[in-house]
Enzyme design. Structure first.
Site, PDB file in Angstrom:
ATOM      1  N   ASP A  75       0.445  -0.859   0.133  1.00 38.27           N
ATOM      2  CA  ASP A  75      -0.197  -0.118   0.137  1.00 38.27           C
ATOM      3  C   ASP A  75       1.219   1.287   0.311  1.00 38.27           C
ATOM      4  OD1 ASP A  75      -2.167   1.492  -0.366  1.00 38.27           O
ATOM      5  OD2 ASP A  75      -3.603   0.003   1.295  1.00 38.27           O
ATOM      6  N   THR A 121      -8.160   2.379 -13.240  1.00 40.32           N
ATOM      7  CA  THR A 121      -8.381   3.544 -14.647  1.00 40.32           C
ATOM      8  C   THR A 121      -8.316   4.975 -13.974  1.00 40.32           C
ATOM      9  OG1 THR A 121     -10.356   3.672 -13.090  1.00 40.32           O
ATOM     10  CG2 THR A 121     -10.202   1.463 -14.554  1.00 40.32           C
ATOM     11  N   HIS A 179     -21.953   4.713 -10.400  1.00 34.47           N
ATOM     12  CA  HIS A 179     -20.617   3.658  -9.386  1.00 34.47           C
ATOM     13  C   HIS A 179     -20.956   4.962  -8.371  1.00 34.47           C
ATOM     14  CE1 HIS A 179     -18.344   3.246 -13.431  1.00 34.47           C
ATOM     15  NE2 HIS A 179     -17.325   1.496 -12.535  1.00 34.47           N
ATOM     16  N   LYS A 195     -15.957   7.077  -5.912  1.00 36.09           N
ATOM     17  CA  LYS A 195     -15.410   6.518  -7.044  1.00 36.09           C
ATOM     18  C   LYS A 195     -14.600   8.622  -7.879  1.00 36.09           C
ATOM     19  CE  LYS A 195     -15.237   5.112 -12.026  1.00 36.09           C
ATOM     20  NZ  LYS A 195     -13.840   4.086 -11.764  1.00 36.09           N
TER      21      LYS A 195
END
Ligand SMILES: NC(=O)C1=CN([C@@H]2O[C@H](COP(=O)(O)OP(=O)(O)OC[C@H]3O[C@@H](n4cnc5c(N)ncnc54)[C@H](OP(=O)(O)O)[C@@H]3O)[C@@H](O)[C@H]2O)C=CC1
Ligand SMILES: O=C(O)C1=N[C@H](C(=O)O)C[C@H](O)C1
Length: 270
Positions: free
Chosen positions: A36, A102, A157, A161
């Protein structure tokens, strides 16, 4: 049989949890690392604790090089800058790199493709669900057959997001553009506001909705003079993306270094 040794990046995130769960459940793979970002709240925790399982013996770290030593593959659903850096690390180590992130810019995508040319086995997709990849193939066919119909892509969504239109919406727009033999970037209308004038003939429009905990809904509308076709996909659980990512990692291990899509994994380009 040796199991594919996987590092999950973005392990503390929504998809991180789904990916840890999918890797832990699949007999052909094993979790050997969990990454992470520096300062992330989950650093130092055991990956199993993040998904409510017993401990898995893998502690979340921000040390990329340590996590990748002894790994075969990275499953990465993070953020564009992190995915570019991980692609470069995957090239250095000759690893499989599955990228679900994305919101990448053209420059990010070029850097990721370059890592594929430099030794990584990369599979990048705006959506790892086999259902969505199949939907994209249907959209391509429909857009080609109904060449004069207006194409609009609608997505919804969850309210966390951060990028729009979604990677999936863009993937579906690309599929429609491919069906029409046009470049999406020259024909897309990503926002409408105010006095826009009539719809431009041949454009591919996008509409973005955000709210609640919607995992991911996509509809491609082909609107003609007297009829409307709607091709839809609704994700009901993030496991569809995570299972697709594990499937892609196992497939990519047997491929030469390069840059691949989920359509390649499913054999839709054979
Ligand atoms: N292709 C597909 O099938 C799918 C793609 N996605 C995409 O995956 C990505 C992640 O989604 P989601 O899990 O919901 O998002 P989250 O915000 O829940 O998770 C992202 C994770 O990545 C970490 N991260 C952010 N920046 C960095 C960095 N620079 N270096 C390392 N780690 C970083 C975050 O840490 P922190 O929280 O501490 O910032 C977090 O743990 C998005 O781009 C999303 O669109 C999602 C679902 C399916
Ligand atoms: O951010 C998400 O959640 C999702 N992102 C991907 C996208 O941008 O299309 C895939 C899925 O729809 C969920």
């Amino acid at each position: 049989m040796t199991r594919l040794r996987i590092v999950v990046a973005g392990a503390g995130g929504r998809m991180g949890a789904a990916n840890i769960r999918a890797v832990a459940a699949h007999p052909g793979v094993e979790l050997v690392g969990a990454l992470d970002r520096p300062g992330a709240a989950a650093l130092g925790k055991d990956a199993g604790m993040l998904i409510g399982l017993e401990t898995l013996g893998v502690t979340l770290t921000d040390d990329t090089e340590a996590a990748l030593s002894g790994a075969d593959a990275i499953i990465d659903f993070t953020a564009p800058a992190a995915s570019v850096a991980l692609a470069q690390a995957a090239a250095r180590h000759g690893l499989v790199h599955i990228i679900g992130t994305t919101g990448c810019s053209e420059a990010d995508d070029a850097a990721i493709a370059a890592a594929g040319a430099a030794g990584a086995r990369i599979v990048k997709s705006g959506n790892f669900s086999p259902g969505v990849v199949t939907l994209a193939a249907l959209v391509e066919k429909a857009a080609r057959a109904l060449a004069d119909y207006d194409v609009e892509v609608l997505e919804m969504h969850h309210n966390q997001k951060v990028d729009a239109p979604s990677g999936t919406a863009l993937m579906l727009g690309e599929a429609a553009a491919k069906g029409r033999h046009i470049a999406l970037k020259d024909h897309s209308v990503r926002v409408r506001d105010g006095h826009t004038g009539p719809r431009e003939v041949g454009s591919i429009g996008f509409a973005t909705l955000r709210g609640g905990n919607v995992i991911g809904d996509h509809t491609v509308i082909l609107a003609g003079a007297s009829e409307r076709i709607e091709l839809s996909h609704r994700a009901q659980d993030r496991s569809i993306f995570a299972n697709g990512a594990v499937r892609a990692a196992l497939w990519a291990k047997a491929q030469p270094p390069g840059f691949y899509s989920m359509a390649d994994v499913l054999g839709l380009n054979d």
